[in-house]
Scaffold this active site. Structure first.
Site, PDB file in Angstrom:
ATOM      1  N   GLU A  53       0.835  -1.218   0.000  1.00 45.11           N
ATOM      2  CA  GLU A  53       0.000   0.000   0.000  1.00 45.11           C
ATOM      3  C   GLU A  53       0.864   1.261   0.000  1.00 45.11           C
ATOM      4  O   GLU A  53       0.601   2.210  -0.734  1.00 45.11           O
ATOM      5  CB  GLU A  53      -0.935   0.019   1.222  1.00 45.11           C
ATOM      6  CG  GLU A  53      -2.036  -1.029   1.200  1.00 45.11           C
ATOM      7  CD  GLU A  53      -3.044  -0.837   0.065  1.00 45.11           C
ATOM      8  OE1 GLU A  53      -3.224   0.290  -0.419  1.00 45.11           O
ATOM      9  OE2 GLU A  53      -3.633  -1.847  -0.353  1.00 45.11           O
ATOM     10  N   ASN A  90       1.269   3.905  -3.137  1.00 44.51           N
ATOM     11  CA  ASN A  90       0.951   5.326  -2.948  1.00 44.51           C
ATOM     12  C   ASN A  90       2.079   6.225  -3.462  1.00 44.51           C
ATOM     13  O   ASN A  90       1.824   7.248  -4.104  1.00 44.51           O
ATOM     14  CB  ASN A  90       0.701   5.626  -1.468  1.00 44.51           C
ATOM     15  CG  ASN A  90      -0.714   5.261  -1.045  1.00 44.51           C
ATOM     16  OD1 ASN A  90      -1.546   4.881  -1.865  1.00 44.51           O
ATOM     17  ND2 ASN A  90      -0.984   5.374   0.250  1.00 44.51           N
ATOM     18  N   ARG A 104      -9.440   3.879  -7.283  1.00 46.78           N
ATOM     19  CA  ARG A 104      -8.840   3.874  -5.941  1.00 46.78           C
ATOM     20  C   ARG A 104      -9.993   3.847  -4.945  1.00 46.78           C
ATOM     21  O   ARG A 104     -10.994   4.540  -5.151  1.00 46.78           O
ATOM     22  CB  ARG A 104      -8.013   5.147  -5.714  1.00 46.78           C
ATOM     23  CG  ARG A 104      -6.860   5.325  -6.669  1.00 46.78           C
ATOM     24  CD  ARG A 104      -5.674   4.542  -6.217  1.00 46.78           C
ATOM     25  NE  ARG A 104      -5.200   3.688  -7.283  1.00 46.78           N
ATOM     26  CZ  ARG A 104      -4.562   2.544  -7.086  1.00 46.78           C
ATOM     27  NH1 ARG A 104      -4.360   2.106  -5.875  1.00 46.78           N
ATOM     28  NH2 ARG A 104      -4.137   1.846  -8.099  1.00 46.78           N
TER      29      ARG A 104
END
Ligand code: ATP
Ligand code: MG
Length: 157
Positions: A50, A54, A108
């Site tokens: 994650e 990002n 997203r």
């Protein structure tokens, strides 16, 4: 007095999405010396995935940049820093809110920070607009003996 086990590693790679799998596997390999159980290892992999995603998608917005990872093991805790020199986060508190995303059109879901927070013991976000973002995550890996003896206890109960 018993000496506390310490170890450290650093990784740097180009912000290509194919490097996300490399980063997650490399951190998992390093973390495995703490002898985590499968669930703990999976939690670490997901959190790293994650944070790295990002940096690639939001930090560099798919332009080329460098993502850095710094891992530190101290005793039975692993600290993982994921940083980029990308665009930075305007409002960190808002970004951490579940379902908050600045890229809803890219499928997203805005759950990255929530996932990191639920899988790791502690998550800190430092970000400066135009300078970059650093995510620091910590997790205590329960030693196998503890987990196994707990399981035995649960079986007896
Ligand atoms: N490294 C970063 N650099 C710049 N902005 C970031 C960074 N990481 C997160 N953000 C901002 O924080 C928001 C929330 O991040 P989060 O990971 O929770 O959700 P998401 O990435 O939008 O969606 P998902 O992770 O569910 O695919 C992002 O939409 C983005 O605006
Ligand atoms: Mg995300």
């Amino acid at each position: 007095m018993e000496k506390v086990f310490e170890n450290e590693m650093k990784l740097e790679f180009i912000s290509k999405s194919c490097n996300e799998a490399f980063a997650r596997i490399a951190v998992a390999a390093f973390a495995s010396q703490l002898d985590p159980n499968l669930e703990e290892l999976q939690d670490i992999k997901t959190a790293v995935s994650e944070a790295v995603t990002n940096s690639i998608i939001h930090g560099y917005e798919n332009k080329q940049g460098i993502v850095k990872i710094h891992c530190l093991i101290k005793g039975n805790e692993i600290k993982i820093e994921v940083s980029d020199s990308g665009k930075g986060i305007e409002n960190v508190d808002m970004a951490k809110e579940p379902l908050y995303t600045t890229k809803p059109n890219l499928e997203r879901s805005g759950m990255g920070f929530t996932i990191m927070e639920s899988f790791m013991d502690n998550v800190e976000v430092e970000s400066i607009i135009g300078v970059g973002t650093k995510i620091t995550m910590r997790k205590v890996v329960k030693s196998k003996e503890t987990t196994e003896s707990q399981n035995e206890f649960e079986l007896v109960k």
